[in-house]
Design an enzyme around this catalytic site. Sequence first.
Site, short mmCIF file in Angstrom:
data_model
loop_
_atom_site.label_atom_id
_atom_site.label_comp_id
_atom_site.label_asym_id
_atom_site.label_seq_id
_atom_site.Cartn_x
_atom_site.Cartn_y
_atom_site.Cartn_z
N SER A 1 0.83 -1.20 0.00
CA SER A 1 0.00 0.00 0.00
C SER A 1 0.88 1.26 0.00
CB SER A 1 -0.98 -0.05 1.17
OG SER A 1 -2.06 0.83 0.98
N ASP B 1 -9.04 -7.14 -2.98
CA ASP B 1 -8.75 -5.87 -2.30
C ASP B 1 -9.80 -4.82 -2.65
OD1 ASP B 1 -7.56 -3.71 -1.02
OD2 ASP B 1 -5.56 -4.13 -1.80
N HIS C 1 -6.96 -6.45 1.43
CA HIS C 1 -5.88 -5.48 1.61
C HIS C 1 -4.87 -5.95 2.67
CE1 HIS C 1 -4.22 -1.61 0.66
NE2 HIS C 1 -4.15 -1.27 1.93
#
Length: 270
Positions: free
Chosen positions: A95, A219, A247
């Site tokens: 991320s 995700d 995620h």
Amino acid sequence: SAWRIIMAADLGLNITGEGTPIVMVMGRNASGRVWDAHQVPGLVARGWRVATFDNRGSGGNIDPNQQFHFNDLVQDVLAIIDQHLGEPAFLVGTSLGSRIVLEAARQRPDLVRGVVAAAAHARLTPLQIAQSKELVAVTDALSTVAPDYLAATTATLNLSPSTLLDDAASADWFALLTFAGQGSTVGLAQQIAADCGSDQSQHYPQIAVPVLTLAYADDRVIFPEQVRDVAQLIPGAEYAELPRAGHFGYLERPNEFNELVHEFFTRTNS
């Protein structure tokens, strides 16, 4: 030097194992210690030397009076390699961590052997930006009046349906998220301000080290399409998708995640 000592202490730097180094870079609002659950032991057992740390605004590296920019996060990673590892390193990010490691690779290919960028994204969509900008206010409010709802929402947003539909697994995640709370929203706000809204698209074609972009198939935070777009921007980059993973895919499917990292770095290190 004094800076080196202060930096290592402030970042909570931990280096484990022998062999070629890998620096693990976490996403928003999460301590580098999260890697200790699965990635550090899994990769050390495969023969790597693994460095973890707290990004500014996370874990033990939070200063309410500190202001920092995205490039400060990048420079912290490069300083760890330059001052503490003694040789170029592989980088893994997820991320926000992916944005950090890709920019580190662009700026200093002499220090970066290769990158695995999970949940990578060149930019956030307008809806993702709007959600990010209100996240601190929502978290502060719900943690006071409805903490269970906040934990359940965090789980729903970050986990795969394959986990959420498993009653035992989802109950474990709910207990974990309820116990852990949401961390410091002060640090989260600092990280959002440092990163949110910037577009790296023009930088990614300049990256000249081996890159594997890794999408989490389920995700809902960073969509696989966004990860695929990053792969198309970077010359020679590869794309992989981790199935049955949201995620938090590095925690949901740690063995598969570790094997992808190990295989890619072994192949590019030969």
